[in-house]
Design a protein around this motif. Sequence first.
Motif, PDB file in Angstrom:
ATOM      1  N   ARG A 384       0.672  -0.911  -0.169  1.00  0.00           N
ATOM      2  CA  ARG A 384      -0.134   0.228  -0.125  1.00  0.00           C
ATOM      3  C   ARG A 384       0.489   1.338  -0.204  1.00  0.00           C
ATOM      4  N   GLY A 385       0.578   2.051  -0.674  1.00  0.00           N
ATOM      5  CA  GLY A 385       1.052   3.542  -0.957  1.00  0.00           C
ATOM      6  C   GLY A 385       2.063   3.654  -2.046  1.00  0.00           C
ATOM      7  N   GLY A 386       2.625   1.985  -2.495  1.00  0.00           N
ATOM      8  CA  GLY A 386       3.389   2.279  -4.099  1.00  0.00           C
ATOM      9  C   GLY A 386       4.516   1.659  -3.426  1.00  0.00           C
ATOM     10  N   MET A 399       7.112   9.586  -1.898  1.00  0.00           N
ATOM     11  CA  MET A 399       6.052   8.768  -1.727  1.00  0.00           C
ATOM     12  C   MET A 399       4.568   8.621  -2.997  1.00  0.00           C
ATOM     13  N   GLU A 400       4.323  10.042  -3.447  1.00  0.00           N
ATOM     14  CA  GLU A 400       3.579  10.343  -4.733  1.00  0.00           C
ATOM     15  C   GLU A 400       4.310   9.862  -5.969  1.00  0.00           C
ATOM     16  N   GLU A 403       3.780   6.086  -5.558  1.00  0.00           N
ATOM     17  CA  GLU A 403       2.505   5.494  -6.105  1.00  0.00           C
ATOM     18  C   GLU A 403       2.299   6.073  -8.224  1.00  0.00           C
ATOM     19  N   ARG A 404       2.115   7.536  -8.146  1.00  0.00           N
ATOM     20  CA  ARG A 404       2.479   7.436 -10.080  1.00  0.00           C
ATOM     21  C   ARG A 404       3.040   6.683 -10.987  1.00  0.00           C
ATOM     22  N   HIS A 406       3.741   3.618  -9.519  1.00  0.00           N
ATOM     23  CA  HIS A 406       2.650   1.867  -9.986  1.00  0.00           C
ATOM     24  C   HIS A 406       1.310   1.965 -10.319  1.00  0.00           C
ATOM     25  N   ILE A 407       0.890   2.955 -10.562  1.00  0.00           N
ATOM     26  CA  ILE A 407      -0.378   3.035 -11.228  1.00  0.00           C
ATOM     27  C   ILE A 407       0.071   3.044 -12.233  1.00  0.00           C
ATOM     28  N   LEU A 425      -5.349  -2.587  -8.560  1.00  0.00           N
ATOM     29  CA  LEU A 425      -5.656  -1.579  -7.088  1.00  0.00           C
ATOM     30  C   LEU A 425      -5.798  -1.256  -5.748  1.00  0.00           C
ATOM     31  N   LYS A 435      -6.505   9.904  -9.456  1.00  0.00           N
ATOM     32  CA  LYS A 435      -5.608  10.227  -9.702  1.00  0.00           C
ATOM     33  C   LYS A 435      -4.108   9.666 -10.252  1.00  0.00           C
ATOM     34  N   TYR A 439      -1.945  12.890 -11.265  1.00  0.00           N
ATOM     35  CA  TYR A 439      -0.301  12.718 -11.770  1.00  0.00           C
ATOM     36  C   TYR A 439      -0.215  12.773 -13.152  1.00  0.00           C
TER      37      TYR A 439
END
Length: 448
Positions: A384-386, A399-400, A403-404, A406-407, A425, A435, A439
């Motif tokens: 979680r959170g990438g 973190m951002e 996550e970007r 990973h998405i 996800l 999201k 991003y």
Amino acid sequence: MSRVIVVDDDPLACRILTRMLGPDHQVVAFGNGEEALAHFRQYGAEIVLSDLKMPRLGGMELLARVKEINPEVPVFIITGYSSLDGAVAAVKNGAYDYIAKPFDPDDVLVRINRALKERRLEETVALYRQERELEQERHVPLTGSRCMKEVLELGRRAARSDSSVLIQGETGVGKELVARMIHHCSLRRDQPFVPVNCGALAEGVLESELFGHERGAFTGAVTRRAGYFELANHGTLFLDEIGTTGNPFQVKLLRVLQDRTVTRVGSGTPIEIDTRILAATNQNLEEAIRRGTFRNDLYYRLSVVTLVIPPLRERPEDIPLLVEHFMRRYGQINPRVSGISEAGRRLLEGYDYPGNVRELENIIERAMILETSEQLTPQSLLVRGGTTAGSTEEEPLRMEEAERDHILRVLRSCRGRKLEAARLLGINKTTLWRKMKRYGLEGEQEGI
């Protein structure tokens, strides 16, 4: 056609039995026990008819040899009236029956067909039991944890009764799986198991869904409809997220549990039901009672037996078992992956799983999609959170940024199918869209 072996050193007896049985069965006749036994070893048979007295290998010895190979095959002993004592002894030693010479064709056919019918019935019962055992195994949560085994054992004991069971535990620990296990261990196993997520239905809708409604009871009720209580009659109704229900519904549910009747919305006629109730919640209902949001009388009705499922972080010995199980489940996604790296194993064993077993399953399914090597690695085992907790070989991303990245990887693996990407996800489609917008991934999606 059933395969029948006939053994008799009298050629006339072999011809008579072959002619009698031939129209309905596939008959192979032998003049001595040794040849018959060799044939049986290689090809088997559904029925064996053997003369009692034969040179070299007699009927009693052939009976013993056949039973060693397959004890389920019925063996008939053929004998003359002068040797009936020997035939009776053979029956005591495992022969199905004896046939006396001279043969009565109708009697022989009746007895052989009865033996075949009984054997097929036994095979059907054995297959049914095997399937039942396998079915029960499929509904037993996988665990090596002592505390979890104690919970499951209590659940099995509770299954012997019709008492209500309250299953408590955090989101994702497997409350429904435990409920299914209780159902499949109970005498109601052949009746319906009906799960209902109370938290996903508004109060008025929940009442109609559970109790049913009559035509015209409200706008949109164009036909009469049976509720889940009726659909689960003689079976089990699983009420998940029972703690989310409001007081008016709780009052009506309490009345159903007390009276064992339901009344459809728009009707005044009660309907008798025989439905076992299993309920589950991730809330502390005792605290909810103190706050006045859950009725204490309903709580005591539901919690005749209470099972508390420990979170995954309290049973780390289950993590390797579950990882292997989920890798097998999703193996067809990426057949190239055959194992998990040591770094990946340490990563999974060191994570605390706030989403419990459901989160671990999601992690493994996602990793099977993303992994490019033959083993799952920390790079694909994103939590979680990438993040890839425990990865110290590279400078950690913000973190951002993680996550970007990973998405984007998940979107590419799904070829831009946002609904599928959101499921992998663990978020809904609207959250994914927000999201992506945050991003700046809308334009990137065109090249996915």
